[in-house]
Scaffold this active site. Sequence first.
Site, PDB file in Angstrom:
ATOM      1  N   LYS A 205      79.101  -2.294 -18.381  1.00  0.00           N
ATOM      2  CA  LYS A 205      80.407  -1.669 -18.113  1.00  0.00           C
ATOM      3  C   LYS A 205      80.362  -0.169 -18.446  1.00  0.00           C
ATOM      4  O   LYS A 205      79.923   0.209 -19.536  1.00  0.00           O
ATOM      5  CB  LYS A 205      81.473  -2.368 -18.952  1.00  0.00           C
ATOM      6  CG  LYS A 205      82.869  -1.908 -18.636  1.00  0.00           C
ATOM      7  CD  LYS A 205      83.895  -2.652 -19.463  1.00  0.00           C
ATOM      8  CE  LYS A 205      85.252  -2.009 -19.287  1.00  0.00           C
ATOM      9  NZ  LYS A 205      86.233  -2.506 -20.229  1.00  0.00           N
TER      10      LYS A 205
ATOM     11  N   ASN B  17      89.047  -3.017  -0.228  1.00  0.00           N
ATOM     12  CA  ASN B  17      90.137  -2.545   0.633  1.00  0.00           C
ATOM     13  C   ASN B  17      91.233  -3.607   0.683  1.00  0.00           C
ATOM     14  O   ASN B  17      91.114  -4.666   0.072  1.00  0.00           O
ATOM     15  CB  ASN B  17      89.605  -2.223   2.032  1.00  0.00           C
ATOM     16  CG  ASN B  17      88.941  -3.428   2.669  1.00  0.00           C
ATOM     17  OD1 ASN B  17      89.576  -4.438   2.911  1.00  0.00           O
ATOM     18  ND2 ASN B  17      87.635  -3.336   2.908  1.00  0.00           N
TER      19      ASN B  17
ATOM     20  N   PRO C  93      74.924  -1.269   5.843  1.00  0.00           N
ATOM     21  CA  PRO C  93      74.518  -1.539   7.229  1.00  0.00           C
ATOM     22  C   PRO C  93      75.738  -1.998   8.027  1.00  0.00           C
ATOM     23  O   PRO C  93      76.678  -2.570   7.463  1.00  0.00           O
ATOM     24  CB  PRO C  93      73.511  -2.689   7.087  1.00  0.00           C
ATOM     25  CG  PRO C  93      73.790  -3.294   5.748  1.00  0.00           C
ATOM     26  CD  PRO C  93      74.363  -2.210   4.891  1.00  0.00           C
ATOM     27  N   ASP C  94      75.749  -1.728   9.322  1.00  0.00           N
ATOM     28  CA  ASP C  94      76.819  -2.236  10.185  1.00  0.00           C
ATOM     29  C   ASP C  94      76.426  -3.654  10.605  1.00  0.00           C
ATOM     30  O   ASP C  94      75.475  -3.848  11.373  1.00  0.00           O
ATOM     31  CB  ASP C  94      77.007  -1.321  11.404  1.00  0.00           C
ATOM     32  CG  ASP C  94      78.288  -1.687  12.142  1.00  0.00           C
ATOM     33  OD1 ASP C  94      78.436  -2.856  12.542  1.00  0.00           O
ATOM     34  OD2 ASP C  94      79.151  -0.807  12.292  1.00  0.00           O
TER      35      ASP C  94
ATOM     36  N   LYS D 189      78.562   0.055  19.569  1.00  0.00           N
ATOM     37  CA  LYS D 189      78.017  -1.131  18.878  1.00  0.00           C
ATOM     38  C   LYS D 189      77.493  -2.162  19.877  1.00  0.00           C
ATOM     39  O   LYS D 189      77.106  -3.256  19.496  1.00  0.00           O
ATOM     40  CB  LYS D 189      79.101  -1.766  17.976  1.00  0.00           C
ATOM     41  CG  LYS D 189      79.607  -0.847  16.872  1.00  0.00           C
ATOM     42  CD  LYS D 189      80.405  -1.590  15.805  1.00  0.00           C
ATOM     43  CE  LYS D 189      81.097  -0.606  14.881  1.00  0.00           C
ATOM     44  NZ  LYS D 189      81.336  -1.141  13.538  1.00  0.00           N
TER      45      LYS D 189
HETATM   46  O1  C5P Z   1      83.174   0.802  12.458  1.00  0.00           O
HETATM   47  P1  C5P Z   1      84.337   0.004  12.074  1.00  0.00           P
HETATM   48  O2  C5P Z   1      84.313  -0.436  10.630  1.00  0.00           O
HETATM   49  O3  C5P Z   1      85.674   0.532  12.425  1.00  0.00           O
HETATM   50  O4  C5P Z   1      84.183  -1.287  13.027  1.00  0.00           O
HETATM   51  C1  C5P Z   1      84.943  -2.386  12.876  1.00  0.00           C
HETATM   52  C2  C5P Z   1      84.202  -3.601  13.356  1.00  0.00           C
HETATM   53  O5  C5P Z   1      82.856  -3.613  12.905  1.00  0.00           O
HETATM   54  C3  C5P Z   1      84.812  -4.851  12.790  1.00  0.00           C
HETATM   55  O6  C5P Z   1      84.623  -5.882  13.738  1.00  0.00           O
HETATM   56  C4  C5P Z   1      84.031  -5.079  11.522  1.00  0.00           C
HETATM   57  O7  C5P Z   1      84.061  -6.431  11.111  1.00  0.00           O
HETATM   58  C5  C5P Z   1      82.637  -4.622  11.935  1.00  0.00           C
HETATM   59  N1  C5P Z   1      81.840  -4.034  10.868  1.00  0.00           N
HETATM   60  C6  C5P Z   1      80.708  -4.672  10.400  1.00  0.00           C
HETATM   61  N2  C5P Z   1      79.939  -4.083   9.422  1.00  0.00           N
HETATM   62  C7  C5P Z   1      80.270  -2.905   8.910  1.00  0.00           C
HETATM   63  C8  C5P Z   1      81.412  -2.231   9.369  1.00  0.00           C
HETATM   64  C9  C5P Z   1      82.172  -2.823  10.346  1.00  0.00           C
HETATM   65  O8  C5P Z   1      80.427  -5.781  10.865  1.00  0.00           O
HETATM   66  N3  C5P Z   1      79.518  -2.371   7.979  1.00  0.00           N
END
Ligand code: C5P
Length: 404
Positions: free
Chosen positions: A295, A218, A311-312, A347
């Site tokens: 590739k 991104n 994972p978040d 979160k």
């Molecule tokens: O859910 P979203 O991506 O909008 O949330 C943003 C927040 O969550 C930011 O602080 C980002 O660094 C964190 N984030 C994370 N891991 C992910 C997605 C988001 O730590 N996979």
Amino acid sequence: MMTSTPTALTTLQNKRVLLGLCGGIAAYKAAELCRLLVGAGAEVQVVMTKGAQEFITPLTMQALSGQPVHTELLDPAAEAAMGHIQLARWADLILVAPASANFMARLAHGEASDLLTAVCLARRSPLALAPAMNQAMWSNATTMANLGLLESAGVLMFGPASGAQACGDVGPGRLLEPSELLQLCAMQFATGALAGKKVVITAGPTREAIDPVRYLSNHSSGKMGYAVAAAAIEAGAEVVLISGPTGLPVPDRCQLVPVTSALDMLAACESHPADIFIAVAAVADYRVARPAAAKIKKSAEELTLNLVRNPDILATIAGSKPRPFCVGFAAETEHLADYAKEKLRSKKLDMIFANDAIATFGNDAASITAYWPGGETTFEPQSKAQLARRMIALISQRSSTTDA
Ligand code: C5P
């Protein structure tokens, strides 16, 4: 007590000091002060009153600051014109040295009759005055009353010192020495609010491999995360910066852990326990399920990539035990407040900063709103460095109340 020169050298690095000069024999000392500030790494812009220009020339101050000197409230020279509002916005600290009795009187009564008073009136940063005047003028009841007004408006006073004066009198009203003024300026930035705290910050984008030469990513520049790291270091924290690829210079005195993918970033975060965790990174929500080992060659008209959720990282750290004070960022293109508050809740965060994704990505100035359970505050648009300092001050304040 004064701190040593090395403190000045580190805390003034990259700080923007607006140095104002009023008329008075002590104005010559401002030249040395300017040289010391620049030598300590500060960016200095000079504003001189008409009186100051009777004692020292703008050319001297221009040579020492390396920037055009500002003298006029209504400046017709376009390239030199930096309006009083922009100058006020630009400064991290305004120091008027020497500050005359006349200047103190005008400032105390909210005058904006010349550039220097107008900048001070429009200020967003701390303002310090280093008075210099005859001892009788200093001790005069009117000057003392003005001093009271200025102090109650939060203006800092650097000095004056007492001793022999240029006019032959002895008493209070001498300008502090340039080296003392330098130290006092440096101390304004040595907050130490996070001294003894370990702060882990994620920054930049992640890259999710498609094959050995291609990836999904991104537009995150990493600038905000790096600015937050620099501000946390400035506040005395031990900082680990876990960063995706950015190419930005690493802030001094910070441990950089370079990572590429979201999974790398999560592993790095889990192996660096923190008191405060600040997730600024723009983590890819999805990764390619099975990146190709070689590739991918173009052949078919269509190519389907199978993606799986990453994972978040922030939610994982916020759910760990013991858990740090957790701060998130929400870069949104619409419904900023609603989405940010929802993320704060889902979160299980202690605080979230929300900003406009399009206005923010890659830019140097941005505004931001902080939300925490039961409160919120908005910071006006300002440079990312200045914003980061205010964010760190808020995080430090909120995390200490949550600790208590
Ligand atoms: O859910 P979203 O991506 O909008 O949330 C943003 C927040 O969550 C930011 O602080 C980002 O660094 C964190 N984030 C994370 N891991 C992910 C997605 C988001 O730590 N996979």
